[in-house]
Design a protein around this motif. Structure first.
Motif, PDB file in Angstrom:
ATOM      1  N   UNK A  85      41.191   8.373  27.916  1.00 32.79           N
ATOM      2  CA  UNK A  85      42.358   8.542  27.054  1.00 32.79           C
ATOM      3  C   UNK A  85      42.112   8.043  25.635  1.00 32.79           C
ATOM      4  N   UNK A  86      41.052   8.509  25.011  1.00 30.53           N
ATOM      5  CA  UNK A  86      40.790   8.108  23.630  1.00 30.53           C
ATOM      6  C   UNK A  86      41.871   8.676  22.720  1.00 30.53           C
ATOM      7  N   UNK A 110      29.223   6.418  18.869  1.00 34.98           N
ATOM      8  CA  UNK A 110      29.304   6.700  20.308  1.00 34.98           C
ATOM      9  C   UNK A 110      30.218   7.890  20.576  1.00 34.98           C
ATOM     10  N   UNK A 111      31.343   7.969  19.863  1.00 33.24           N
ATOM     11  CA  UNK A 111      32.236   9.120  20.000  1.00 33.24           C
ATOM     12  C   UNK A 111      31.500  10.404  19.648  1.00 33.24           C
ATOM     13  N   UNK A 112      30.817  10.376  18.507  1.00 32.11           N
ATOM     14  CA  UNK A 112      30.098  11.572  18.049  1.00 32.11           C
ATOM     15  C   UNK A 112      29.036  11.992  19.058  1.00 32.11           C
ATOM     16  N   UNK A 113      28.297  11.020  19.592  1.00 37.21           N
ATOM     17  CA  UNK A 113      27.242  11.320  20.559  1.00 37.21           C
ATOM     18  C   UNK A 113      27.811  11.883  21.864  1.00 37.21           C
ATOM     19  N   UNK A 114      29.012  11.449  22.215  1.00 31.19           N
ATOM     20  CA  UNK A 114      29.623  11.904  23.459  1.00 31.19           C
ATOM     21  C   UNK A 114      30.557  13.084  23.300  1.00 31.19           C
ATOM     22  N   UNK A 115      30.655  13.594  22.084  1.00 32.21           N
ATOM     23  CA  UNK A 115      31.521  14.738  21.843  1.00 32.21           C
ATOM     24  C   UNK A 115      33.007  14.416  21.901  1.00 32.21           C
ATOM     25  N   UNK A 116      33.362  13.149  21.669  1.00 27.38           N
ATOM     26  CA  UNK A 116      34.769  12.743  21.682  1.00 27.38           C
ATOM     27  C   UNK A 116      35.370  13.027  20.311  1.00 27.38           C
ATOM     28  N   UNK A 117      36.488  13.734  20.286  1.00 25.32           N
ATOM     29  CA  UNK A 117      37.113  14.137  19.024  1.00 25.32           C
ATOM     30  C   UNK A 117      38.141  13.113  18.570  1.00 25.32           C
TER      31      UNK A 117
END
Length: 153
Positions: A85-86, A110-117
């Motif tokens: 739930x980011x 870390x968000x960018x590497x994991x594809x988290x928007x």
């Protein structure tokens, strides 16, 4: 100099810089706040009071007291706390905006590497703000000086 640079409008190293009132607005819009200060700071200086928003700050030390060594598990702790739930915007807060900038950069990577928007933002003035002419914090700028809700344990 770093503090003055961090307060400039816009972005620093790709991280959006928010004043404390802008951070409060972002929290009202569904953002979440990670307070990266140390346990003694939370205990003796105080904490943002997010109860009016139905929230609690996420408390994870970026550097651990008393040696102020980097917390090697910081990013993992943030990710574990967020789970799946980011929020759209994740805000980072420290005393004056320097540690929180570094923490925001680490989590954004870390968000960018994991594809988290999700976007990481820095509360540029921090909780206590810059030193005033009397050599003390808490009156010139920052979360407390801007009159945002806070509490002390």
């Amino acid at each position: 100099m770093r503090e003055a640079k961090a307060r400039m409008a816009g972005k620093t190293a790709g991280i959006e810089q928010l004043t404390p009132p802008e951070a409060w607005s972002a929290l009202q819009d569904g953002g979440a706040l990670v307070d990266v200060r140390t346990r003694p700071e939370w205990t003796f200086v105080g904490l943002p009071d997010l109860a009016p928003l139905g929230q609690q700050p996420i408390l994870i030390e970026w550097k651990t007291w008393p040696v102020m060594a980097a917390n090697p598990g910081f990013v993992d702790e943030v990710m574990a706390t967020l789970g799946d739930a980011a929020p759209q915007r994740l805000l980072f807060l420290c005393r004056s905006g320097a540690r929180s900038q570094d923490a925001a950069l680490a989590v954004q990577a870390a968000f960018d590497a994991g594809g988290v928007a999700s976007a990481c933002c820095n509360v540029a003035e921090g909780f206590e703000g810059d030193l005033a002419s009397d050599g003390r914090r808490g009156s010139l700028n920052g979360w407390k000086a801007r009159g945002l809700p806070w509490r002390q344990s």
